[in-house]
Motif scaffolding. Structure first.
Motif, PDB file in Angstrom:
ATOM      1  N   ASN A   3       4.183  11.037  45.221  1.00 47.29           N
ATOM      2  CA  ASN A   3       2.764  10.807  44.951  1.00 47.29           C
ATOM      3  C   ASN A   3       2.462  11.308  43.553  1.00 47.29           C
ATOM      4  O   ASN A   3       2.501  12.501  43.292  1.00 47.29           O
ATOM      5  CB  ASN A   3       1.881  11.528  45.974  1.00 47.29           C
ATOM      6  CG  ASN A   3       1.839  10.815  47.290  1.00 47.29           C
ATOM      7  OD1 ASN A   3       1.716   9.597  47.316  1.00 47.29           O
ATOM      8  ND2 ASN A   3       1.944  11.551  48.377  1.00 47.29           N
ATOM      9  N   LYS A  55       1.831   3.714  55.379  1.00 45.46           N
ATOM     10  CA  LYS A  55       0.559   3.902  54.669  1.00 45.46           C
ATOM     11  C   LYS A  55       0.134   5.369  54.655  1.00 45.46           C
ATOM     12  O   LYS A  55      -0.375   5.858  53.641  1.00 45.46           O
ATOM     13  CB  LYS A  55      -0.530   3.025  55.289  1.00 45.46           C
ATOM     14  CG  LYS A  55      -0.333   1.552  54.990  1.00 45.46           C
ATOM     15  CD  LYS A  55      -1.358   0.686  55.703  1.00 45.46           C
ATOM     16  CE  LYS A  55      -1.115  -0.789  55.428  1.00 45.46           C
ATOM     17  NZ  LYS A  55      -2.045  -1.660  56.161  1.00 45.46           N
ATOM     18  N   LEU A  56       0.361   6.072  55.758  1.00 46.29           N
ATOM     19  CA  LEU A  56       0.019   7.497  55.805  1.00 46.29           C
ATOM     20  C   LEU A  56       0.912   8.305  54.863  1.00 46.29           C
ATOM     21  O   LEU A  56       0.445   9.237  54.199  1.00 46.29           O
ATOM     22  CB  LEU A  56       0.111   8.022  57.240  1.00 46.29           C
ATOM     23  CG  LEU A  56      -0.992   7.544  58.181  1.00 46.29           C
ATOM     24  CD1 LEU A  56      -0.661   7.880  59.625  1.00 46.29           C
ATOM     25  CD2 LEU A  56      -2.331   8.147  57.773  1.00 46.29           C
ATOM     26  N   ARG A 109       2.251   7.188  52.090  1.00 42.06           N
ATOM     27  CA  ARG A 109       1.799   6.877  50.726  1.00 42.06           C
ATOM     28  C   ARG A 109       0.467   7.571  50.406  1.00 42.06           C
ATOM     29  O   ARG A 109       0.170   7.814  49.250  1.00 42.06           O
ATOM     30  CB  ARG A 109       1.688   5.361  50.520  1.00 42.06           C
ATOM     31  CG  ARG A 109       3.015   4.629  50.536  1.00 42.06           C
ATOM     32  CD  ARG A 109       4.028   5.099  49.492  1.00 42.06           C
ATOM     33  NE  ARG A 109       3.459   5.035  48.164  1.00 42.06           N
ATOM     34  CZ  ARG A 109       3.667   5.957  47.221  1.00 42.06           C
ATOM     35  NH1 ARG A 109       4.425   6.994  47.446  1.00 42.06           N
ATOM     36  NH2 ARG A 109       3.104   5.836  46.045  1.00 42.06           N
ATOM     37  N   LYS A 110      -0.300   7.905  51.435  1.00 39.13           N
ATOM     38  CA  LYS A 110      -1.550   8.643  51.206  1.00 39.13           C
ATOM     39  C   LYS A 110      -1.290  10.126  51.000  1.00 39.13           C
ATOM     40  O   LYS A 110      -2.202  10.880  50.713  1.00 39.13           O
ATOM     41  CB  LYS A 110      -2.511   8.451  52.388  1.00 39.13           C
ATOM     42  CG  LYS A 110      -3.148   7.098  52.429  1.00 39.13           C
ATOM     43  CD  LYS A 110      -4.129   6.996  53.574  1.00 39.13           C
ATOM     44  CE  LYS A 110      -4.769   5.635  53.595  1.00 39.13           C
ATOM     45  NZ  LYS A 110      -5.722   5.504  54.707  1.00 39.13           N
ATOM     46  N   CYS A 121       0.467  12.151  53.355  1.00 39.59           N
ATOM     47  CA  CYS A 121       0.660  12.899  54.599  1.00 39.59           C
ATOM     48  C   CYS A 121       2.136  13.233  54.801  1.00 39.59           C
ATOM     49  O   CYS A 121       3.016  12.442  54.477  1.00 39.59           O
ATOM     50  CB  CYS A 121       0.172  12.084  55.794  1.00 39.59           C
ATOM     51  SG  CYS A 121      -1.599  11.778  55.806  1.00 39.59           S
TER      52      CYS A 121
END
Length: 118
Positions: free
Chosen positions: A33, A71-72, A74-75, A77
């Motif tokens: 990230n 998706k989580l 990439r956010k 988490c």
């Protein structure tokens, strides 16, 4: 004759040598990230990852659960957080991540996604 001490890898990926066929590289990439920095090769690999996974999702190459987990990640988490959010065991998330990484890696290789940044 064996060496007493084996030189260990630093554990850090040289993004100039990134290989889509290497599952460890892909796993590190999906957890990375960072903001976009044009002087940073990692930023371009993340853009490639976004392009690949968008195409994979459009072509149903990932299950709904895998899409949600991806998706989580990439956010930002972590596996423990994802397990709590989805109310599943952490081992389920770890196993799912391994499957997601393999699918991304295999898809990238099948598409001959070996772009070099010069």
């Amino acid at each position: 004759i064996k060496a007493k001490h084996v030189l260990k890898d630093s554990g850090e990926i040289d993004w100039n040598c990134f290989n889509w066929g290497n599952h460890k590289h892909v796993k590190e990439l999906i957890y990375a990230n960072t903001g976009f920095h044009p002087e940073n090769d990692l930023s371009f690999h993340i853009l490639d990852l976004q392009t690949l996974t968008k195409e994979m999702m459009a072509n149903d190459k990932l299950t709904n659960a895998e899409k949600q987990i991806y998706k989580l990640i990439r956010k930002g988490c972590k596996n423990n957080e994802i397990a709590e959010i989805l109310n599943v065991r952490r081992t389920y998330i770890s196993n799912s991540v391994a499957i997601i990484v393999k699918k991304i890696s295999d898809y990238a290789v099948s598409k001959k996604w070996n772009k070099k940044i010069d």
